[in-house]
Scaffold this motif. Structure first.
Motif, PDB file in Angstrom:
ATOM      1  N   CYS A 224       6.374  36.668 -18.120  1.00 24.11           N
ATOM      2  CA  CYS A 224       6.660  37.918 -18.513  1.00 24.11           C
ATOM      3  C   CYS A 224       7.322  38.050 -20.058  1.00 24.11           C
ATOM      4  N   TRP A 252       1.160  32.982 -11.521  1.00 26.42           N
ATOM      5  CA  TRP A 252       1.775  31.869 -11.472  1.00 26.42           C
ATOM      6  C   TRP A 252       1.374  30.713 -11.237  1.00 26.42           C
ATOM      7  N   CYS A 270      10.667  37.790 -11.897  1.00 25.00           N
ATOM      8  CA  CYS A 270       9.384  37.284 -11.549  1.00 25.00           C
ATOM      9  C   CYS A 270       9.767  36.227 -10.268  1.00 25.00           C
ATOM     10  N   ASP A 273       9.436  38.180  -7.201  1.00 27.79           N
ATOM     11  CA  ASP A 273       7.984  38.360  -6.766  1.00 27.79           C
ATOM     12  C   ASP A 273       7.174  37.275  -6.203  1.00 27.79           C
ATOM     13  N   THR A 280       2.885  38.987 -10.501  1.00 26.97           N
ATOM     14  CA  THR A 280       3.914  38.649 -11.450  1.00 26.97           C
ATOM     15  C   THR A 280       3.438  39.105 -13.069  1.00 26.97           C
ATOM     16  N   ARG A 286       7.924  45.308 -16.026  1.00 29.60           N
ATOM     17  CA  ARG A 286       9.335  44.637 -15.999  1.00 29.60           C
ATOM     18  C   ARG A 286      10.247  45.510 -16.971  1.00 29.60           C
TER      19      ARG A 286
END
Length: 294
Positions: A224, A252, A270, A273, A280, A286
């Motif tokens: 992110c 991811w 993240c 998550d 993510t 975020r």
């Protein structure tokens, strides 16, 4: 009784069942050790061991031991012809990553056997790994082992007081705390209470892929872009990213598979998550969450 024996014989003859000797072996606890989950289980017997009142204190109690063959097997990757040797495949990494990997591997092995009363057996493993570590660093820098000790020698602060060890410190500037990698400071005393057992520690080193230290110094989440509470997510094997029957891989997982590496630098949100199975890499979400916290 005869009926049970006939049924057992029928199953063995018709189904050709093969039983694991290690799992079905019946052992007399007072004369020999039983093996279970890597431990040796014995019945303690020592008439000379007394408590404060002068009574025999351990007779008849169950004890867990580190098997001798386990110590030999764990030492083997760090030996060559029976002597500690350098590991050439690790010399391509930074000193930070080399020390971090040796420390993670030693901690993972010894913490699995925290319940063993003869955990001190791993002193041999510590010696083999420490000599392998220093020889690897010496070969990398074209120097000697004594000079490696003089360069990285440090006093480590532990729960049991100061301990001698090795330390690599990487300054990051801009008022951020330095990155620190240490070897040593792990006690080999038995612990009666253990919360987690894992003798296959996750690696903090990433082979010939992007150097972990470089990505930590970047201090940016690779999903992110956040610079808040940056951590590292690890997996054991790249094949774990391709599980049959999984309808769609997460962001991811696709990122790690595309780059073919087992570590990913992510922010704490993240990271949470990932372990919770949530999406993510949503930078707008975020930012909104971080603004709420502020």
């Amino acid at each position: 009784m005869a009926c049970k024996e006939e049924v057992g014989q029928f199953l063995r003859d018709e189904l050709k069942l093969e039983l694991s000797e290690a799992k079905t072996l019946i052992t007399h606890g007072r004369t020999q050790a039983a093996r279970f989950l890597g431990y040796e289980i014995v019945v303690l017997d020592n008439d000379s061991k007394h408590d404060r009142r002068g009574r025999r204190s351990i007779n008849g109690q169950i004890g867990l031991k580190v098997p001798a063959d386990v110590v030999h097997a764990k030492c083997r990757p760090y030996l060559h012809h029976g002597r500690p040797a350098r590991i050439a495949g690790r010399m391509v990494d930074s000193d930070f990553s080399i020390i971090a990997q040796y420390q993670a591997e030693f901690r993972g092995i010894t913490e699995y056997y925290q319940l063993a009363f003869n955990r001190h057996r791993f002193r041999r493993l510590k010696y083999a790994m420490e000599m392998s570590l220093t020889k690897t660093l010496a070969q990398k820098h074209r120097t000697t082992v004594p000079k490696v000790y003089r360069r990285y020698r440090a006093v480590l602060q532990t729960d049991l007081g100061p301990r001698k060890g090795l330390r690599v410190t990487v300054e990051r500037g801009d008022g951020r705390p330095p990155l620190v990698s240490e070897w040593g400071g792990i006690s080999l005393k038995r612990r009666a209470k253990v919360t987690r057992l894992d003798d296959q520690p996750r690696r903090v080193w990433n082979g010939d892929r992007t150097e972990l230290l470089q990505r930590l110094l970047a201090d940016v989440c690779e999903l992110c872009g956040s610079r808040t509470d940056v951590e590292v997510h690890h997996i054991r094997h790249l094949k774990d990213l391709n599980v049959k029957g999984r309808p769609k891989r997460s962001t991811w997982a696709r990122t790690m598979a595309a780059r073919r590496r087992k570590t990913l630098v992510v922010c704490r949100r993240c990271h949470e998550d990932i372990h919770a199975g949530r999406p993510t890499g949503n930078s707008s979400r975020r930012t909104a969450l971080e603004s709420r916290v502020r």
